[in-house]
Design a protein around this motif. Structure first.
Motif, short mmCIF file in Angstrom:
data_model
loop_
_atom_site.label_atom_id
_atom_site.label_comp_id
_atom_site.label_asym_id
_atom_site.label_seq_id
_atom_site.Cartn_x
_atom_site.Cartn_y
_atom_site.Cartn_z
N TYR A 19 -5.84 -0.27 4.52
CA TYR A 19 -5.12 0.81 5.18
C TYR A 19 -5.29 0.82 6.69
CZ TYR A 19 -3.47 2.68 0.83
OH TYR A 19 -2.79 2.83 -0.35
N ASP A 20 -5.87 -0.25 7.24
CA ASP A 20 -5.97 -0.37 8.69
C ASP A 20 -4.57 -0.58 9.27
OD1 ASP A 20 -6.38 -1.85 11.38
OD2 ASP A 20 -8.41 -1.19 10.85
N LYS A 21 -4.25 0.12 10.33
CA LYS A 21 -2.91 0.07 10.90
C LYS A 21 -2.57 -1.29 11.52
CE LYS A 21 -2.68 5.05 11.75
NZ LYS A 21 -1.86 5.25 10.54
N ARG A 22 -3.58 -2.12 11.71
CA ARG A 22 -3.29 -3.46 12.25
C ARG A 22 -2.67 -4.37 11.20
NH1 ARG A 22 -9.17 -3.92 14.99
NH2 ARG A 22 -9.51 -2.33 13.36
N LEU A 23 -2.78 -3.99 9.95
CA LEU A 23 -2.09 -4.70 8.87
C LEU A 23 -0.85 -3.90 8.48
CD1 LEU A 23 -5.02 -5.83 6.54
CD2 LEU A 23 -3.70 -7.25 8.13
N SER A 24 0.22 -4.58 8.16
CA SER A 24 1.47 -3.90 7.82
C SER A 24 1.93 -4.31 6.43
CB SER A 24 2.57 -4.25 8.83
OG SER A 24 2.19 -3.88 10.13
N ALA A 29 -11.56 12.24 -2.86
CA ALA A 29 -11.97 12.61 -1.50
C ALA A 29 -12.70 11.45 -0.83
CB ALA A 29 -12.87 13.85 -1.55
N ARG A 30 -13.52 10.75 -1.59
CA ARG A 30 -14.22 9.58 -1.06
C ARG A 30 -13.22 8.50 -0.66
NH1 ARG A 30 -18.20 5.87 -4.83
NH2 ARG A 30 -18.51 4.12 -3.37
N LEU A 31 -12.24 8.24 -1.51
CA LEU A 31 -11.23 7.22 -1.20
C LEU A 31 -10.41 7.61 0.03
CD1 LEU A 31 -9.96 6.34 -4.78
CD2 LEU A 31 -11.46 4.97 -3.33
N SER A 32 -10.09 8.88 0.14
CA SER A 32 -9.32 9.35 1.29
C SER A 32 -10.10 9.16 2.58
CB SER A 32 -8.95 10.83 1.10
OG SER A 32 -8.11 11.27 2.13
N GLN A 33 -11.41 9.43 2.52
CA GLN A 33 -12.24 9.25 3.71
C GLN A 33 -12.34 7.78 4.09
OE1 GLN A 33 -16.34 10.50 3.24
NE2 GLN A 33 -16.59 10.83 5.42
N VAL A 34 -12.49 6.92 3.08
CA VAL A 34 -12.63 5.48 3.34
C VAL A 34 -11.34 4.90 3.92
CG1 VAL A 34 -12.81 3.24 2.18
CG2 VAL A 34 -14.42 5.07 1.62
N THR A 35 -10.19 5.26 3.35
CA THR A 35 -8.92 4.66 3.76
C THR A 35 -8.27 5.36 4.95
OG1 THR A 35 -7.69 6.07 2.22
CG2 THR A 35 -8.45 3.93 1.39
N GLY A 36 -8.62 6.62 5.18
CA GLY A 36 -7.93 7.40 6.19
C GLY A 36 -6.56 7.85 5.74
N HIS A 37 -6.29 7.71 4.43
CA HIS A 37 -5.00 8.08 3.86
C HIS A 37 -5.18 9.33 3.01
CE1 HIS A 37 -0.83 7.03 2.90
NE2 HIS A 37 -1.07 7.41 1.65
N ARG A 83 0.86 -1.18 0.00
CA ARG A 83 0.00 0.00 0.00
C ARG A 83 0.90 1.23 0.00
NH1 ARG A 83 -1.99 -1.14 6.18
NH2 ARG A 83 -0.33 -0.01 7.28
N TRP A 84 0.29 2.41 -0.08
CA TRP A 84 1.05 3.65 -0.07
C TRP A 84 1.43 4.03 1.36
CZ3 TRP A 84 2.22 6.83 -4.34
CH2 TRP A 84 1.68 6.42 -5.56
N GLY A 85 2.63 4.57 1.50
CA GLY A 85 3.05 5.14 2.77
C GLY A 85 2.97 6.66 2.71
N ASN A 86 3.44 7.24 1.61
CA ASN A 86 3.37 8.69 1.42
C ASN A 86 1.98 9.11 0.98
OD1 ASN A 86 6.13 9.12 1.98
ND2 ASN A 86 6.69 8.61 -0.13
N PRO A 87 1.63 10.38 1.18
CA PRO A 87 0.37 10.87 0.63
C PRO A 87 0.32 10.64 -0.88
CG PRO A 87 1.32 12.48 2.15
CD PRO A 87 2.36 11.42 1.95
N VAL A 88 -0.86 10.31 -1.39
CA VAL A 88 -1.03 10.07 -2.82
C VAL A 88 -1.42 11.39 -3.47
CG1 VAL A 88 -2.28 8.76 -4.58
CG2 VAL A 88 -1.76 7.70 -2.35
N ARG A 89 -0.59 11.82 -4.43
CA ARG A 89 -0.84 13.07 -5.15
C ARG A 89 -1.06 12.74 -6.62
NH1 ARG A 89 -2.12 14.04 -0.97
NH2 ARG A 89 -1.21 15.45 0.58
N VAL A 90 -2.29 12.93 -7.07
CA VAL A 90 -2.71 12.50 -8.40
C VAL A 90 -2.60 13.66 -9.38
CG1 VAL A 90 -4.60 11.54 -9.78
CG2 VAL A 90 -4.27 10.79 -7.39
N GLY A 91 -1.86 13.43 -10.45
CA GLY A 91 -1.76 14.41 -11.54
C GLY A 91 -2.63 13.96 -12.69
N LEU A 92 -3.54 14.82 -13.14
CA LEU A 92 -4.51 14.48 -14.17
C LEU A 92 -4.07 15.09 -15.50
CD1 LEU A 92 -7.20 13.08 -14.68
CD2 LEU A 92 -8.37 15.14 -13.86
#
Length: 325
Positions: free
Chosen positions: A296-301, A160-168, A128-137
């Protein structure tokens, strides 16, 4: 500080089903054979206040527009490309959710170890991603200014929906881009090699060929660059065809962006889900949101194997669904 090599993992959304291929191929052949316009009457100069026009699509691009319109019509006529949640006819338990998450998060859709892409599920560690995801269109020259504005708003809302769902953190950006999202017509896709090499350095020949020589049966695709030491996704490069009709296009946006976050596989058992090549569901479903939340749950690594993660996966699925009935 030395960095571990990046592993590039492709995923694509492609046309499945021989009957649909035959029907659509006939439509494409008819479109390609149609004569191109022989010329246009001269037009008066544009006034300065007028908006600049988008580049006219080529004959090949126009043929593909008709082809994909036929594909979407055929899928809809078969009851596919659904936009509902699937709750009425595809209920799922915690065990089903856990099994689907394991299949989709811990396996790649393709194996490129031989130097060519082979459609073969290959088990991997959790990524998964560790850094913030910055999307260029980035848009095709044939996409109008008004269409770009609509598309940008649509992508921003989905991120924005994905960010809310994942907490990322996931959002559109003009700088610091690490997720390149290209909406291009077929001619620009064929010429995309230098851009891919710049934005996805280290990409292999097989992965590059899969992008620049996308067959007509491939709607869209995403390739992720993964640090093999940390199992973190560092970059992603997605291509979506500009010739798609609206629902097929939106379906590609949902699937490729979501897969680029770390759910790389498709499974025929995943239902209701967009991570299933049967095209039954067009848009992200509640099950898909749950799988992204689990990823993106922190209990998984990152780096966990499926066996190591399975007890935690079961706990997360029970909490989200409420336990098996």
């Amino acid at each position: 500080m030395a960095r571990a090599p990046l592993s590039l993992q492709p995923s694509l959304k492609a046309l499945k089903g021989a009957a649909l291929l035959v029907a659509s191929a006939g439509l494409l052949a008819a479109c390609v054979m149609a004569p191109a316009p022989q010329g246009r009457a001269p037009q008066p100069p544009q006034a300065r206040s007028q908006k600049p026009k988008a580049a006219a699509p080529s004959a090949a691009s126009q043929a593909l527009r008709a082809y994909y319109a036929g594909v979407q019509a055929e899928l809809l006529s078969l009851g596919l490309m659904r936009t509902d949640t699937g709750a009425k006819d595809a209920p799922f338990s915690a065990r089903i959710l856990a099994n689907n998450f394991t299949r989709i998060a811990f396996f790649d859709e393709f194996d490129s170890s031989s130097g060519t892409l082979v459609a073969r599920p290959t088990e991997k560690r959790l990524r998964r991603w560790g850094n913030p995801v910055r999307v260029g269109l980035n848009f095709s020259a044939s996409v109008t200014k008004d269409q770009r504005a609509i598309e940008t708003a649509r992508v921003r809302s989905f991120l924005a929906r994905l960010s809310q769902v994942t907490g990322h953190s996931i959002q559109l950006a003009n700088s610091g881009v690490n997720f390149h999202l290209h909406i291009l017509d077929t001619d620009e896709i064929r010429a995309l090699g230098p851009t891919v090499r710049r934005d996805a350095p280290g990409i292999g020949a097989a992965e590059l060929q899969s992008i620049t020589n996308m067959p007509d049966s491939t709607y869209c695709q995403v390739t992720t660059s993964i640090d093999e030491a940390s199992n973190l996704i560092e970059r992603a490069f997605a291509v979506i065809r500009a010739e798609h009709p609206d629902l097929l296009h939106l379906s590609c946006l949902h699937e490729e962006i979501s897969q680029g976050l770390g759910l790389p596989n498709d499974s025929p058992q995943a239902r209701p889900s967009i991570f299933n090549d049967d095209q039954e569901f067009a848009l992200l479903t509640p099950m898909d949101e749950m799988m992204l939340k689990m990823l993106y749950d922190k209990r998984l690594s990152p780096g966990m194997t499926a066996a190591e993660a399975r007890p935690i996966i079961d706990q997360l699925a029970d909490a989200l669904v409420g336990g098996d009935s």
